[in-house]
Design an enzyme around this catalytic site. Structure first.
Site, PDB file in Angstrom:
ATOM      1  N   GLU A 187     -10.087  -2.809  -2.646  1.00 42.93           N
ATOM      2  CA  GLU A 187      -9.195  -3.386  -3.646  1.00 42.93           C
ATOM      3  C   GLU A 187      -9.968  -3.923  -4.848  1.00 42.93           C
ATOM      4  O   GLU A 187      -9.435  -3.995  -5.954  1.00 42.93           O
ATOM      5  CB  GLU A 187      -8.358  -4.514  -3.024  1.00 42.93           C
ATOM      6  CG  GLU A 187      -7.429  -4.085  -1.898  1.00 42.93           C
ATOM      7  CD  GLU A 187      -6.412  -3.027  -2.295  1.00 42.93           C
ATOM      8  OE1 GLU A 187      -6.254  -2.763  -3.506  1.00 42.93           O
ATOM      9  OE2 GLU A 187      -5.773  -2.453  -1.393  1.00 42.93           O
ATOM     10  N   GLU A 233      -5.469   3.856  -0.743  1.00 41.21           N
ATOM     11  CA  GLU A 233      -4.250   3.147  -0.373  1.00 41.21           C
ATOM     12  C   GLU A 233      -3.642   3.772   0.882  1.00 41.21           C
ATOM     13  O   GLU A 233      -3.130   3.061   1.764  1.00 41.21           O
ATOM     14  CB  GLU A 233      -3.233   3.175  -1.515  1.00 41.21           C
ATOM     15  CG  GLU A 233      -3.730   2.686  -2.873  1.00 41.21           C
ATOM     16  CD  GLU A 233      -4.045   1.202  -2.933  1.00 41.21           C
ATOM     17  OE1 GLU A 233      -4.047   0.536  -1.873  1.00 41.21           O
ATOM     18  OE2 GLU A 233      -4.286   0.685  -4.040  1.00 41.21           O
ATOM     19  N   TYR A 243      -3.417  -0.442   8.696  1.00 40.06           N
ATOM     20  CA  TYR A 243      -2.377  -1.341   9.174  1.00 40.06           C
ATOM     21  C   TYR A 243      -1.700  -0.764  10.417  1.00 40.06           C
ATOM     22  O   TYR A 243      -1.300  -1.510  11.317  1.00 40.06           O
ATOM     23  CB  TYR A 243      -1.346  -1.591   8.076  1.00 40.06           C
ATOM     24  CG  TYR A 243      -1.949  -2.167   6.812  1.00 40.06           C
ATOM     25  CD1 TYR A 243      -2.892  -3.186   6.865  1.00 40.06           C
ATOM     26  CD2 TYR A 243      -1.577  -1.688   5.553  1.00 40.06           C
ATOM     27  CE1 TYR A 243      -3.450  -3.709   5.705  1.00 40.06           C
ATOM     28  CE2 TYR A 243      -2.121  -2.205   4.397  1.00 40.06           C
ATOM     29  CZ  TYR A 243      -3.063  -3.209   4.469  1.00 40.06           C
ATOM     30  OH  TYR A 243      -3.611  -3.718   3.329  1.00 40.06           O
ATOM     31  N   HIS A 266      -5.543   2.606   3.809  1.00 41.65           N
ATOM     32  CA  HIS A 266      -5.156   1.248   4.177  1.00 41.65           C
ATOM     33  C   HIS A 266      -3.876   1.264   5.007  1.00 41.65           C
ATOM     34  O   HIS A 266      -3.737   0.474   5.950  1.00 41.65           O
ATOM     35  CB  HIS A 266      -4.963   0.394   2.929  1.00 41.65           C
ATOM     36  CG  HIS A 266      -6.190   0.277   2.088  1.00 41.65           C
ATOM     37  ND1 HIS A 266      -6.183  -0.241   0.809  1.00 41.65           N
ATOM     38  CD2 HIS A 266      -7.481   0.622   2.335  1.00 41.65           C
ATOM     39  CE1 HIS A 266      -7.408  -0.216   0.312  1.00 41.65           C
ATOM     40  NE2 HIS A 266      -8.211   0.311   1.222  1.00 41.65           N
ATOM     41  N   HIS A 292     -10.137  -1.092  -7.141  1.00 41.54           N
ATOM     42  CA  HIS A 292      -8.803  -0.822  -7.684  1.00 41.54           C
ATOM     43  C   HIS A 292      -8.467  -1.811  -8.795  1.00 41.54           C
ATOM     44  O   HIS A 292      -7.947  -1.435  -9.847  1.00 41.54           O
ATOM     45  CB  HIS A 292      -7.749  -0.910  -6.588  1.00 41.54           C
ATOM     46  CG  HIS A 292      -8.009  -0.017  -5.419  1.00 41.54           C
ATOM     47  ND1 HIS A 292      -7.271  -0.077  -4.256  1.00 41.54           N
ATOM     48  CD2 HIS A 292      -8.920   0.979  -5.228  1.00 41.54           C
ATOM     49  CE1 HIS A 292      -7.724   0.832  -3.400  1.00 41.54           C
ATOM     50  NE2 HIS A 292      -8.726   1.472  -3.976  1.00 41.54           N
ATOM     51  N   ASP A 303       0.819  -1.201   0.000  1.00 40.40           N
ATOM     52  CA  ASP A 303       0.000   0.000   0.000  1.00 40.40           C
ATOM     53  C   ASP A 303       0.861   1.262   0.000  1.00 40.40           C
ATOM     54  O   ASP A 303       0.483   2.269  -0.594  1.00 40.40           O
ATOM     55  CB  ASP A 303      -0.954  -0.001   1.200  1.00 40.40           C
ATOM     56  CG  ASP A 303      -2.259  -0.716   0.888  1.00 40.40           C
ATOM     57  OD1 ASP A 303      -2.910  -0.329  -0.091  1.00 40.40           O
ATOM     58  OD2 ASP A 303      -2.613  -1.659   1.601  1.00 40.40           O
TER      59      ASP A 303
END
Length: 354
Positions: free
Chosen positions: A231, A132, A139, A135, A234, A101
């Protein structure tokens, strides 16, 4: 789908970055091109050439979410009870997703979007880069919630040579585009994005779903579900760009390109299969090396078929239960066909079939 492979072209054509302000352009909506156009730089969105792009844009907006919506408290307790191999696998899978990412955020903004000359597709890539980045924040929430040493996971891309070698391979295609921005390299970067979004990410996600299926780390899997929903769009962006280019620039889809793309997919399958074996060490219930390999072969075939290329492996999905993991509001969703329907937030529908 029609096969548009033509004879090879000997010379490589450089693709130019678009102007950020171009008042001398008289380009109309029918003249728009995915790359190689002459845009004014105005986002005139009451006129659209690629309807799939605008539909995807609206879907992405409707799917807005934030990482803090997922409570990670239970996973912190679950993590302490994982086996040593499960902890290592969790950390390595998370470190790999963090890298991808991070790479993708920069790649989209600095390396892909500057060459895309269609405004409705520019919108998609900017939105994708935002997601992204989101994301990456997700995380961070996961790492901060479960790890006693966050730096260990964030430094893994430097210190774990298996991960470093894998990352270097993934980045090479994008680095080649930056060094040599030709039409051929731009198209190969689009296929590399398809591999990244549709194979590498999906393989990583399956690890978290496997832990959840065994009764562990449920909230991590919930976070991954939100990420995977993004995703899908994407993946669909790049599959649609490739399919549109096969019509718009069929001259670029040579036999040589097809062979290069097939080799990219073969190498991706090898790399991801070896990575899956490395992070599981044959000690994660439900993920044997054979099953991992078959799942990745299945994903590769699905991605090739989606853009009208011949499949390579003919492998069936060995872990169909993963489909059940990706389930919002009890609405079944086929994540492997890149179709989004009836999520918790947003009811817009898109379909990337040509």
């Amino acid at each position: 789908m029609q096969n548009l492979i033509t004879n090879d072209k000997e010379e490589e054509t450089i693709v130019n970055r678009k102007c950020i302000y171009n008042p001398n352009s008289n380009e109309n909506v029918n003249d728009r091109k995915i790359f190689g156009g002459n845009p004014t730089a105005m986002f005139e969105l009451n006129k659209i050439k690629y309807n799939w792009a605008y539909n995807l844009w609206k879907t992405m907006l409707s799917n807005t979410w934030f990482p803090e919506e997922v409570n990670m408290n239970q996973d912190k307790r679950d993590y302490l009870a994982l086996t040593m191999q499960e902890k290592q696998g969790y950390d390595r899978a998370l470190a790999q997703l963090i890298f991808m990412d991070s790479l993708q955020t920069n790649n989209l903004i600095d390396n892909i979007n500057p060459y895309i000359t269609c405004p409705e597709i520019n919108l998609l890539l900017v939105r994708q880069a935002y997601e992204e980045s989101l994301h990456a924040q997700s995380y961070a929430v996961m790492v901060d919630s479960i790890s006693a040493n966050t730096e260990e996971i964030y430094d893994m891309w430097r210190n774990d040579m298996e991960l470093r070698n894998k990352n270097d391979y993934i980045a090479d295609v994008y680095v080649n585009l930056a060094k040599n921005p030709t039409e051929s390299n731009l198209i190969k970067a689009m296929f590399a994005n398809q591999i990244l979004e549709g194979i590498y990410f999906y393989s990583g996600f399956a690890f978290f779903y496997t832990l959840s299926r065994s009764g562990k780390m449920h909230n991590s899997a919930e976070m991954i579900r939100f990420i995977q929903r993004d995703e899908i769009t994407h993946l669909s962006i790049f599959q649609n760009m490739i399919c549109s280019l096969k019509v718009e620039r069929s001259d670029l889809f040579t036999q040589k390109l097809q062979e290069e793309v097939e080799e990219m997919f073969r190498q991706a399958v090898e790399i991801e299969s070896n990575w899956g074996k490395y992070i599981t060490q044959g000690q994660i219930l439900g993920l044997t090396p054979k099953l991992i390999r078959e799942y990745i072969e299945y994903l590769a075939d699905k991605r090739l078929k989606a853009v009208g290329f011949p499949i390579i492996y003919g492998t069936q999905n060995p872990i169909k239960w993963v489909d059940e993991q990706v389930n919002f509001n009890n609405q079944r969703t086929n994540f492997f066909e890149a179709k989004v329907r009836n999520y918790t937030k947003g009811s817009l529908v898109f379909d990337d079939d040509f």
